[in-house]
Structure formats: structure tokens, C-alpha cells
Design an enzyme around this catalytic site. Structure first.
Site, PDB file in Angstrom:
ATOM      1  N   SER A  25      55.686  42.209  50.071  1.00 17.95           N
ATOM      2  CA  SER A  25      54.527  41.635  49.319  1.00 17.95           C
ATOM      3  C   SER A  25      53.523  41.778  49.957  1.00 17.95           C
ATOM      4  O   SER A  25      53.393  42.443  50.846  1.00 17.95           O
ATOM      5  CB  SER A  25      54.972  40.108  48.914  1.00 17.95           C
ATOM      6  OG  SER A  25      55.501  39.458  51.193  1.00 17.95           O
ATOM      7  N   ASN A  74      61.181  41.672  48.903  1.00 18.96           N
ATOM      8  CA  ASN A  74      61.178  40.387  48.383  1.00 18.96           C
ATOM      9  C   ASN A  74      62.534  40.071  48.244  1.00 18.96           C
ATOM     10  O   ASN A  74      62.908  39.202  47.389  1.00 18.96           O
ATOM     11  CB  ASN A  74      60.602  40.669  47.062  1.00 18.96           C
ATOM     12  CG  ASN A  74      58.695  40.755  46.748  1.00 18.96           C
ATOM     13  OD1 ASN A  74      58.197  40.517  48.769  1.00 18.96           O
ATOM     14  ND2 ASN A  74      58.299  41.443  46.232  1.00 18.96           N
ATOM     15  N   GLY A 111      35.600  46.629  44.832  1.00 18.41           N
ATOM     16  CA  GLY A 111      36.504  46.419  45.979  1.00 18.41           C
ATOM     17  C   GLY A 111      37.614  47.492  45.275  1.00 18.41           C
ATOM     18  O   GLY A 111      38.377  47.352  43.970  1.00 18.41           O
ATOM     19  N   ASN A 171      55.136  35.413  48.082  1.00 18.39           N
ATOM     20  CA  ASN A 171      54.427  35.855  49.682  1.00 18.39           C
ATOM     21  C   ASN A 171      54.251  35.320  50.805  1.00 18.39           C
ATOM     22  O   ASN A 171      54.400  36.029  51.581  1.00 18.39           O
ATOM     23  CB  ASN A 171      53.252  36.212  48.887  1.00 18.39           C
ATOM     24  CG  ASN A 171      52.781  37.123  47.504  1.00 18.39           C
ATOM     25  OD1 ASN A 171      53.282  37.838  48.059  1.00 18.39           O
ATOM     26  ND2 ASN A 171      51.275  36.699  47.365  1.00 18.39           N
ATOM     27  N   ASN A 220      45.008  38.008  42.044  1.00 21.10           N
ATOM     28  CA  ASN A 220      45.461  37.220  42.646  1.00 21.10           C
ATOM     29  C   ASN A 220      45.094  35.929  43.178  1.00 21.10           C
ATOM     30  O   ASN A 220      44.087  35.607  43.753  1.00 21.10           O
ATOM     31  CB  ASN A 220      46.726  37.310  43.427  1.00 21.10           C
ATOM     32  CG  ASN A 220      47.543  38.291  43.135  1.00 21.10           C
ATOM     33  OD1 ASN A 220      48.528  37.895  41.830  1.00 21.10           O
ATOM     34  ND2 ASN A 220      48.299  39.229  43.698  1.00 21.10           N
ATOM     35  N   ALA A 230      50.283  48.878  43.525  1.00 19.41           N
ATOM     36  CA  ALA A 230      50.112  49.820  43.567  1.00 19.41           C
ATOM     37  C   ALA A 230      50.037  49.385  45.148  1.00 19.41           C
ATOM     38  O   ALA A 230      49.314  48.528  45.779  1.00 19.41           O
ATOM     39  CB  ALA A 230      48.849  50.663  43.548  1.00 19.41           C
ATOM     40  N   GLY A 242      42.227  48.491  42.621  1.00 19.57           N
ATOM     41  CA  GLY A 242      40.960  49.010  42.297  1.00 19.57           C
ATOM     42  C   GLY A 242      41.201  50.702  41.782  1.00 19.57           C
ATOM     43  O   GLY A 242      40.498  51.153  40.484  1.00 19.57           O
ATOM     44  N   GLU A 274      45.890  35.864  51.693  1.00 19.54           N
ATOM     45  CA  GLU A 274      44.887  35.491  50.653  1.00 19.54           C
ATOM     46  C   GLU A 274      45.655  34.331  50.768  1.00 19.54           C
ATOM     47  O   GLU A 274      45.547  33.619  49.487  1.00 19.54           O
ATOM     48  CB  GLU A 274      45.464  36.688  49.544  1.00 19.54           C
ATOM     49  CG  GLU A 274      44.822  37.407  49.439  1.00 19.54           C
ATOM     50  CD  GLU A 274      45.074  38.156  47.878  1.00 19.54           C
ATOM     51  OE1 GLU A 274      46.070  38.502  47.908  1.00 19.54           O
ATOM     52  OE2 GLU A 274      44.104  38.484  47.264  1.00 19.54           O
ATOM     53  N   LYS A 280      51.527  33.236  37.945  1.00 16.89           N
ATOM     54  CA  LYS A 280      50.998  34.512  38.214  1.00 16.89           C
ATOM     55  C   LYS A 280      51.167  33.580  39.283  1.00 16.89           C
ATOM     56  O   LYS A 280      51.498  33.681  41.198  1.00 16.89           O
ATOM     57  CB  LYS A 280      50.288  35.160  38.085  1.00 16.89           C
ATOM     58  CG  LYS A 280      49.896  36.836  39.082  1.00 16.89           C
ATOM     59  CD  LYS A 280      50.693  37.530  38.413  1.00 16.89           C
ATOM     60  CE  LYS A 280      51.074  38.825  39.268  1.00 16.89           C
ATOM     61  NZ  LYS A 280      49.418  39.749  39.284  1.00 16.89           N
TER      62      LYS A 280
HETATM   63  P1  NAD Z   1      43.264  46.421  48.760  1.00 21.70           P
HETATM   64  O1  NAD Z   1      43.416  45.403  50.558  1.00 21.70           O
HETATM   65  O2  NAD Z   1      44.452  47.393  48.802  1.00 21.70           O
HETATM   66  O3  NAD Z   1      42.068  46.745  48.798  1.00 21.70           O
HETATM   67  C1  NAD Z   1      40.432  46.089  48.609  1.00 21.70           C
HETATM   68  C2  NAD Z   1      39.788  47.235  48.847  1.00 21.70           C
HETATM   69  O4  NAD Z   1      38.548  46.104  49.428  1.00 21.70           O
HETATM   70  C3  NAD Z   1      40.342  47.794  50.344  1.00 21.70           C
HETATM   71  O5  NAD Z   1      39.634  49.111  50.189  1.00 21.70           O
HETATM   72  C4  NAD Z   1      38.703  47.194  51.596  1.00 21.70           C
HETATM   73  O6  NAD Z   1      38.487  47.784  52.233  1.00 21.70           O
HETATM   74  C5  NAD Z   1      37.610  46.706  49.472  1.00 21.70           C
HETATM   75  N1  NAD Z   1      36.724  45.491  50.421  1.00 21.70           N
HETATM   76  C6  NAD Z   1      36.957  44.592  51.137  1.00 21.70           C
HETATM   77  N2  NAD Z   1      35.320  43.675  51.435  1.00 21.70           N
HETATM   78  C7  NAD Z   1      34.564  44.272  51.028  1.00 21.70           C
HETATM   79  C8  NAD Z   1      32.448  44.333  50.114  1.00 21.70           C
HETATM   80  N3  NAD Z   1      32.868  43.317  50.765  1.00 21.70           N
HETATM   81  N4  NAD Z   1      32.523  45.602  49.608  1.00 21.70           N
HETATM   82  C9  NAD Z   1      33.435  46.375  48.933  1.00 21.70           C
HETATM   83  N5  NAD Z   1      34.962  46.251  48.846  1.00 21.70           N
HETATM   84  C10 NAD Z   1      35.687  46.242  49.490  1.00 21.70           C
HETATM   85  O7  NAD Z   1      43.649  45.524  48.204  1.00 21.70           O
HETATM   86  P2  NAD Z   1      44.915  45.444  46.697  1.00 21.70           P
HETATM   87  O8  NAD Z   1      46.152  45.653  46.674  1.00 21.70           O
HETATM   88  O9  NAD Z   1      44.015  46.505  45.756  1.00 21.70           O
HETATM   89  O10 NAD Z   1      44.360  43.668  46.340  1.00 21.70           O
HETATM   90  C11 NAD Z   1      43.084  43.601  45.882  1.00 21.70           C
HETATM   91  C12 NAD Z   1      43.581  42.178  44.950  1.00 21.70           C
HETATM   92  O11 NAD Z   1      44.644  42.537  43.663  1.00 21.70           O
HETATM   93  C13 NAD Z   1      44.203  41.131  45.426  1.00 21.70           C
HETATM   94  O12 NAD Z   1      44.140  40.293  44.845  1.00 21.70           O
HETATM   95  C14 NAD Z   1      45.360  41.627  45.384  1.00 21.70           C
HETATM   96  O13 NAD Z   1      46.388  40.133  45.628  1.00 21.70           O
HETATM   97  C15 NAD Z   1      45.672  41.274  43.433  1.00 21.70           C
HETATM   98  N6  NAD Z   1      47.229  42.204  42.767  1.00 21.70           N
HETATM   99  C16 NAD Z   1      47.180  43.377  43.922  1.00 21.70           C
HETATM  100  C17 NAD Z   1      48.684  44.020  43.530  1.00 21.70           C
HETATM  101  C18 NAD Z   1      49.448  44.907  44.782  1.00 21.70           C
HETATM  102  O14 NAD Z   1      49.944  45.628  43.800  1.00 21.70           O
HETATM  103  N7  NAD Z   1      47.997  45.479  45.078  1.00 21.70           N
HETATM  104  C19 NAD Z   1      49.048  43.297  42.409  1.00 21.70           C
HETATM  105  C20 NAD Z   1      48.072  42.560  41.936  1.00 21.70           C
HETATM  106  C21 NAD Z   1      47.648  41.581  42.260  1.00 21.70           C
END
Ligand code: NAD
Length: 307
Positions: free
Chosen positions: A255, A202, A7, A192, A102, A128, A12, A268, A184
Site C-alpha cells: 500500500s 495487501n 506533483g 493503508n 486519494n 504506479a 503524475g 496521508e 475509494k
Molecule cells: P508520489 O510520492 O510518487 O508523487 C508525489 C510527488 O509530488 C513527488 O514526486 C514529490 O516530489 C512531489 N511534490 C511534493 N511536494 C511538491 C510541491 N510542493 N510541488 C511540486 N511537487 C511536489 O505520490 P503518488 O503515488 O504519485 O500519489 C499521488 C496521489 O495519488 C496521492 O494522493 C495518492 O494517494 C494517489 N494515488 C496513488 C496511487 C498509486 O498507485 N501510486 C493510486 C491511486 C491514487
């Protein structure tokens, strides 16, 4: 170290970029355009005052990576189980898995694929958003905390903490990571769904008494459930710290659930407020505010396809 990031969206990419400076990093994502862009032109991480380009390898399938030393799971928590089921090729006898996602219960989804002492869980205070294929915006930078369920194998924790810090990612070992995860979770439980349903940033929670009170009730139920699980948290202090004072720092943020709703994506909710409801039932604790908000967000998701 050979690292696979499962991901490679906003988070990621935020971790995979710097880690690729001194490791063999593979970003795995089902988003073809993003994968192609990273391979052709690099991964761009934009901050408020600069752009950094990294060159991890990007792939659409775990089969192209094979067994990794470390797998960092960064799909949205609702996709964890499916993403792992399709990525078994990443896991060998000694593979370490790390989730900084999360929500609650990601560890249970990952556990079938790794030895329990090789499962690291944690929280990140960084943020991000994806700007376009191959480019993410670093919305905020904060510490990463990691640990294990039941404080097993601290050698693994130390190894990954060092790996992160060597790549410039501020990371700490935690001896009570579940408390950090519950805290968290409570922040997300209050912010959210409310911001997603009201379509507001927010900071609105600090300005609007009814919205703040709903968030506070959601968190109160969550802290009762946390207490039944053995984690003591102060609902009023969380609401005050994150919704009132936090508004001054991240009040302008949208959010992640609001962003999901905007893009008509599955949210989520099941792993956030849904987790409070589920664990509440286990302990016979009523969670009416969380039950209602789960239904409202679920209805919102169904409305995407309603003509
Ligand atoms: P995102 O949607 O930007 O990224 C998730 C990625 O996973 C997408 O690019 C999607 O194409 C990919 N994906 C979906 N199914 C897949 C699969 N089967 N195989 C491979 N890739 C796949 O999400 P994000 O914002 O990066 O969030 C990821 C996690 O981190 C979540 O749990 C989120 O709550 C948490 N988080 C996010 C933030 C933030 O600021 N964005 C901060 C803290 C925690």
C-alpha cells in the site's frame, strides 16, 4: 491544451506521459533529479512487458509554466495546500483544476484557486510506483472517473473526459462522483494504515482474521460517517470485495502508506482515517478505531527521527 501536472511522482508521471502525446504538458516537481532526467532522457513508463518513453517538459517551479488550461494535482494529499500556495502562477480566470488524489478534502484545499465550476474531482483505479528518477512502473491500469461537486458545469467534465480518452486514458463522467470518492476512501481507510503498521502486503488482510477484523471496524465507522454525509455504503460488502476478493488481484501490492513508512515520509493518514475522525466529530459519531489508528501512524511518523 496546456496542462500542468503538479506533483509528477508515480501518478503524475503515469498521466503526464500519455497526455504529452497530444498536449503541451509540464510536469512540476520539487525533485530536481527527476526533473533533470525527464528533460535530458525522457520520462520512462515501464509496464510488465514494455517500456514507453514520453517527452513532456519538466520544471521545478510553476513560475516556469505560467497560466495553464488544466492543472492536475498529484502531490500526496498532505502536500496539496502547500503545493498550491507555491503554484498560483498556474491559475488564470478559466483554468480547470482536477484532483484524482486519494483521501478526503483535497477539493477544499484547491477551491481557493479556481472557480467552483472549474474544479473537477475524481478517482483513479490505476496504480504506479517510482522506480528511479525519470522512470515509473505502471502497477495497474483501471478507469478514471471524474465529476464536479454538486454536478456543476458538465461541459468541463465532458471536455476533460474526451481529452483523457484521446490520450489513451480510459475515463468516464460520473454523475455521483462523491459516492465514488467515499467508496475509494473506505478502501484506503481499511487497507493503508493496517498494512503500514503490520509491514505486510495487501493480501495479508485476506489471510489474517484479526487484521481483517480491524480493517472491517475501521470501514464500519467510515460508512456510518459517510451515511451522515448522505452517502450510503455497505461496510461488509466493501471489506469482502476489496480485502478478500481484491487480494487475488492486488494482494501482492504494497500500500502507498506502507511505502511512505518504509521511506520515512509523512503519510496521508490525516486525509484518510483522519478525515473519518474529523467528519465523525461533526456528526457526533464515535470513531474509536480510526482515532487509534491515526495516533499509531502519527507516532510511527514521529519515530522516524527518534534515536
Ligand atoms: P508520489 O510520492 O510518487 O508523487 C508525489 C510527488 O509530488 C513527488 O514526486 C514529490 O516530489 C512531489 N511534490 C511534493 N511536494 C511538491 C510541491 N510542493 N510541488 C511540486 N511537487 C511536489 O505520490 P503518488 O503515488 O504519485 O500519489 C499521488 C496521489 O495519488 C496521492 O494522493 C495518492 O494517494 C494517489 N494515488 C496513488 C496511487 C498509486 O498507485 N501510486 C493510486 C491511486 C491514487
Amino acid at each position: 491544451m496546456k496542462i500542468a501536472i503538479l506533483g509528477a511522482g508515480a501518478m503524475g508521471s503515469l498521466y503526464g506521459g500519455p497526455l504529452s502525446l497530444n498536449n503541451e504538458v509540464y510536469l512540476i516537481d520539487t525533485w530536481n533529479e527527476h526533473v533533470n532526467e525527464i528533460n535530458e532522457n525522457g520520462l520512462i513508463i515501464q509496464t510488465t512487458n514494455e517500456e514507453k518513453i514520453f517527452h513532456p517538459k519538466a520544471v521545478t517551479s510553476a513560475e516556469d509554466v505560467g497560466v495553464a488550461d488544466l492543472v492536475i494535482i498529484f502531490v500526496k494529499s498532505v502536500h496539496t495546500a502547500a503545493a498550491l500556495a507555491g503554484s498560483q502562477a498556474l491559475f488564470g480566470e478559466d483554468t480547470i483544476a482536477l484532483t484524482l488524489q486519494n483521501g478526503y478534502g483535497n477539493d477544499e484545499d484547491i477551491l481557493p484557486y479556481v472557480r467552483e465550476e472549474n474544479l473537477l474531482i475524481g478517482t483513479t483505479a490505476s496504480g504506479a510506483t517510482v522506480l528511479q528518477a525519470g522512470k515509473v512502473f505502471q502497477a495497474g491500469i483501471g478507469p478514471t472517473n471524474i465529476g464536479t461537486r454538486g454536478n456543476l458545469n458538465t461541459k468541463n467534465i465532458d471536455k476533460i473526459v474526451q481529452l483523457m480518452n484521446e490520450s489513451g486514458i480510459e475515463c468516464y463522467a460520473s454523475d455521483n462522483i462523491m459516492l465514488a470518492i467515499w467508496t475509494k476512501l473506505m478502501v484506503n481507510v481499511g487497507i493503508n494504515a493496517v498494512t503500514a503498521l503490520l509491514d505486510v502486503r495487501n493480501g495479508f488482510l485476506a489471510e489474517c482474521t484479526p487484521a481483517y477484523e480491524i480493517a472491517e471496524e475501521l470501514v464500519k465507522e467510515g460508512t456510518c460517517v459517510a451515511k451522515a454525509e448522505g452517502y450510503e455504503l455497505d461496510a461488509a460488502a466493501i471489506a469482502e470485495k476489496y480485502y478478500i476478493h481484491g487480494a487475488k488481484v492486488v494482494g501482492n501490492n504494497r500500500s502507498s502508506m506502507l511505502q511512505d513508512v518504509d521511506k520515512k515520509r509523512k503519510t496521508e493518514i490525516e486525509k484518510i482515517n483522519g478525515a473519518v475522525v474529523r467528519i465523525g466529530k461533526k456528526h457526533n459519531i464515535a470513531t474509536p478505531y480510526n482515532e487509534l489508528i491515526v495516533k499509531l501512524i502519527s507516532a510511527k511518523e514521529e519515530s522516524y527521527s527518534f534515536q
